[in-house]
Each structure stands twice: as C-alpha cells, then as structure tokens.
Design a protein around this motif. Structure first.
Motif, PDB file in Angstrom:
ATOM      1  N   UNK A   1      12.781  -1.904   1.383  1.00 41.41           N
ATOM      2  CA  UNK A   1      14.096  -2.252   1.921  1.00 41.41           C
ATOM      3  C   UNK A   1      14.059  -3.345   2.990  1.00 41.41           C
ATOM      4  N   UNK A   2      13.003  -3.422   3.783  1.00 36.59           N
ATOM      5  CA  UNK A   2      13.019  -4.267   4.972  1.00 36.59           C
ATOM      6  C   UNK A   2      12.143  -5.512   4.909  1.00 36.59           C
ATOM      7  N   UNK A   3      11.298  -5.622   3.946  1.00 40.24           N
ATOM      8  CA  UNK A   3      10.435  -6.800   3.848  1.00 40.24           C
ATOM      9  C   UNK A   3      11.017  -7.718   2.778  1.00 40.24           C
ATOM     10  N   UNK A   4      11.022  -9.026   3.038  1.00 37.61           N
ATOM     11  CA  UNK A   4      11.590  -9.954   2.043  1.00 37.61           C
ATOM     12  C   UNK A   4      10.928  -9.798   0.671  1.00 37.61           C
ATOM     13  N   UNK A   5      11.714 -10.000  -0.366  1.00 39.78           N
ATOM     14  CA  UNK A   5      11.235  -9.808  -1.743  1.00 39.78           C
ATOM     15  C   UNK A   5      10.041 -10.713  -2.061  1.00 39.78           C
ATOM     16  N   UNK A   6      10.031 -11.918  -1.500  1.00 32.65           N
ATOM     17  CA  UNK A   6       8.928 -12.839  -1.759  1.00 32.65           C
ATOM     18  C   UNK A   6       7.609 -12.269  -1.239  1.00 32.65           C
ATOM     19  N   UNK A   7       7.645 -11.670  -0.059  1.00 35.25           N
ATOM     20  CA  UNK A   7       6.442 -11.087   0.529  1.00 35.25           C
ATOM     21  C   UNK A   7       6.024  -9.852  -0.257  1.00 35.25           C
ATOM     22  N   UNK A   8       7.003  -9.016  -0.620  1.00 35.07           N
ATOM     23  CA  UNK A   8       6.698  -7.786  -1.362  1.00 35.07           C
ATOM     24  C   UNK A   8       6.076  -8.115  -2.709  1.00 35.07           C
ATOM     25  N   UNK A   9       6.556  -9.173  -3.347  1.00 36.17           N
ATOM     26  CA  UNK A   9       6.028  -9.516  -4.671  1.00 36.17           C
ATOM     27  C   UNK A   9       4.586 -10.010  -4.586  1.00 36.17           C
ATOM     28  N   UNK A  10       4.191 -10.574  -3.431  1.00 37.17           N
ATOM     29  CA  UNK A  10       2.821 -11.069  -3.274  1.00 37.17           C
ATOM     30  C   UNK A  10       1.847  -9.958  -2.875  1.00 37.17           C
ATOM     31  N   UNK A  11       2.355  -8.874  -2.289  1.00 37.60           N
ATOM     32  CA  UNK A  11       1.503  -7.779  -1.869  1.00 37.60           C
ATOM     33  C   UNK A  11       1.193  -6.858  -3.039  1.00 37.60           C
ATOM     34  N   UNK A  12      -0.021  -6.307  -3.089  1.00 34.58           N
ATOM     35  CA  UNK A  12      -0.290  -5.313  -4.127  1.00 34.58           C
ATOM     36  C   UNK A  12       0.469  -4.028  -3.797  1.00 34.58           C
ATOM     37  N   UNK A  13       0.855  -3.260  -4.795  1.00 36.41           N
ATOM     38  CA  UNK A  13       1.584  -2.021  -4.516  1.00 36.41           C
ATOM     39  C   UNK A  13       0.675  -1.007  -3.820  1.00 36.41           C
ATOM     40  N   UNK A  14       1.290  -0.141  -3.014  1.00 35.41           N
ATOM     41  CA  UNK A  14       0.512   0.913  -2.358  1.00 35.41           C
ATOM     42  C   UNK A  14      -0.025   1.856  -3.421  1.00 35.41           C
ATOM     43  N   UNK A  15      -1.251   2.294  -3.241  1.00 35.48           N
ATOM     44  CA  UNK A  15      -1.855   3.215  -4.192  1.00 35.48           C
ATOM     45  C   UNK A  15      -1.277   4.606  -4.008  1.00 35.48           C
ATOM     46  N   UNK A  16      -1.146   5.334  -5.100  1.00 35.50           N
ATOM     47  CA  UNK A  16      -0.737   6.731  -4.979  1.00 35.50           C
ATOM     48  C   UNK A  16      -1.939   7.517  -4.464  1.00 35.50           C
ATOM     49  N   UNK A  17      -1.704   8.764  -4.087  1.00 36.22           N
ATOM     50  CA  UNK A  17      -2.777   9.578  -3.516  1.00 36.22           C
ATOM     51  C   UNK A  17      -3.928   9.756  -4.504  1.00 36.22           C
ATOM     52  N   UNK A  18      -3.618   9.985  -5.773  1.00 37.69           N
ATOM     53  CA  UNK A  18      -4.686  10.194  -6.762  1.00 37.69           C
ATOM     54  C   UNK A  18      -5.457   8.891  -7.004  1.00 37.69           C
ATOM     55  N   UNK A  19      -4.746   7.752  -7.034  1.00 37.47           N
ATOM     56  CA  UNK A  19      -5.430   6.470  -7.210  1.00 37.47           C
ATOM     57  C   UNK A  19      -6.333   6.169  -6.021  1.00 37.47           C
ATOM     58  N   UNK A  20      -5.851   6.481  -4.812  1.00 36.43           N
ATOM     59  CA  UNK A  20      -6.663   6.265  -3.614  1.00 36.43           C
ATOM     60  C   UNK A  20      -7.907   7.141  -3.644  1.00 36.43           C
ATOM     61  N   UNK A  21      -7.740   8.385  -4.034  1.00 37.77           N
ATOM     62  CA  UNK A  21      -8.867   9.316  -4.102  1.00 37.77           C
ATOM     63  C   UNK A  21      -9.912   8.808  -5.101  1.00 37.77           C
ATOM     64  N   UNK A  22      -9.463   8.370  -6.275  1.00 43.68           N
ATOM     65  CA  UNK A  22     -10.391   7.840  -7.277  1.00 43.68           C
ATOM     66  C   UNK A  22     -11.076   6.572  -6.788  1.00 43.68           C
ATOM     67  N   UNK A  23     -10.340   5.721  -6.088  1.00 40.86           N
ATOM     68  CA  UNK A  23     -10.909   4.481  -5.566  1.00 40.86           C
ATOM     69  C   UNK A  23     -11.978   4.769  -4.514  1.00 40.86           C
ATOM     70  N   UNK A  24     -11.700   5.724  -3.632  1.00 43.65           N
ATOM     71  CA  UNK A  24     -12.672   6.080  -2.588  1.00 43.65           C
ATOM     72  C   UNK A  24     -13.925   6.683  -3.220  1.00 43.65           C
ATOM     73  N   UNK A  25     -13.749   7.550  -4.211  1.00 45.26           N
ATOM     74  CA  UNK A  25     -14.905   8.152  -4.880  1.00 45.26           C
ATOM     75  C   UNK A  25     -15.751   7.083  -5.562  1.00 45.26           C
ATOM     76  N   UNK A  26     -15.107   6.151  -6.246  1.00 51.36           N
ATOM     77  CA  UNK A  26     -15.823   5.085  -6.944  1.00 51.36           C
ATOM     78  C   UNK A  26     -16.576   4.205  -5.957  1.00 51.36           C
ATOM     79  N   UNK A  27     -15.914   3.843  -4.860  1.00 50.67           N
ATOM     80  CA  UNK A  27     -16.559   3.000  -3.855  1.00 50.67           C
ATOM     81  C   UNK A  27     -17.729   3.726  -3.216  1.00 50.67           C
ATOM     82  N   UNK A  28     -17.567   5.018  -2.923  1.00 50.26           N
ATOM     83  CA  UNK A  28     -18.642   5.808  -2.334  1.00 50.26           C
ATOM     84  C   UNK A  28     -19.837   5.847  -3.289  1.00 50.26           C
ATOM     85  N   UNK A  29     -19.564   6.092  -4.566  1.00 50.98           N
ATOM     86  CA  UNK A  29     -20.644   6.164  -5.542  1.00 50.98           C
ATOM     87  C   UNK A  29     -21.373   4.828  -5.665  1.00 50.98           C
ATOM     88  N   UNK A  30     -20.632   3.715  -5.649  1.00 56.02           N
ATOM     89  CA  UNK A  30     -21.279   2.402  -5.700  1.00 56.02           C
ATOM     90  C   UNK A  30     -22.164   2.191  -4.485  1.00 56.02           C
TER      91      UNK A  30
END
Length: 133
Positions: free
Chosen positions: A63-92
């Motif tokens: 709602x508060x950040x200009x659309x141009x900036x929002x479109x350039x930012x990656x979307x926030x990860x959901x909790x399950x995606x974050x958990x999988x990303x952390x596990x993968x990074x830890x394993x690497x």
C-alpha cells in the motif's frame, strides 16, 4: 526536529558516555525484544515470528511503497519458503566446510611446498648477490 537535535547534541565529544549509554540501551532493547519474541529460541518459534512479521509488513509494503519500487523488489518469502531456504543454505555451508576440512592436508602440503620453493629462490638470489659483490 527535536530528535535530530538530540542526536547531534549526544554525538558531541563532551557527551560520549551518554551517547554510548543511549546506543547500548537501544542495542540491548533490540536484543531483549528479539529474545522475548522467540527469534533466538526453537526454529518453530522463529518461523511463527516470521509469519507474524510477514502478515503485518506485507500489506504496508503493497500500500505505501511506489509500484515501481515494489516491482523491482523480490517478493517476501513465505514462512515455509524461508525455512527451506535456510535449510538449503545451512546444508551448503556444512558441505563446503567438510570439503575444506577434507582437503586441508593437500592445502598444507601445497603451502609448505610453495614456501620452500620461494625460500630456495630467495636463498639463490642472496648467493648470487654475494658472489657479484
């Protein structure tokens, strides 16, 4: 404007102790709050905290950040995606650490060989310089 003046006043050399106390209090408060919210406890608590942050922050970003900036930012990860990303990074990280440890004897022998070769060349140069004098 009052906050800016306060920061400028506290940063003067006469108030170094007060400035240190303010910074320490802020840092301590942040750590205390993160511990109370469960960031440093079990992984399930950390995932729940991320879920709360995600649910509270995502609507404000849309709602508060200009659309141009929002479109350039990656979307926030959901909790399950974050958990999988952390596990993968830890394993690497674990795999890379174990690979380095398994190759340590090779690294050490290559290092010793390189130092020995360099010292031999240096000794030769010194002998050649002594003979030429």
């Amino acid at each position: 404007m009052g906050f800016v003046r306060l920061v400028h006043l506290l940063r003067s050399k006469d108030n170094a102790v007060i400035w240190f106390a303010v910074k320490s209090t802020l840092a301590g408060g942040i750590v205390y709050y993160s511990v109370q919210q469960g960031l440093w406890s079990k992984s399930e608590d950390s995932v729940q905290l991320y879920g709360k942050v995600y649910n509270n922050v995502a609507p404000y970003i849309k709602d508060n950040i200009p659309k141009k900036v929002v479109s350039e930012l990656p979307p926030m990860l959901s909790a399950s995606e974050l958990c999988n990303s952390v596990k993968s990074t830890w394993n690497k990280g674990v795999i890379a650490s174990m690979k380095f440890l398994s190759e340590t004897p090779t690294h050490v022998s290559n290092g010793i060989e390189s130092v020995s070769k360099t010292m031999g060349q240096f000794a030769e140069q010194q002998r050649a310089a002594e003979k030429s004098q």
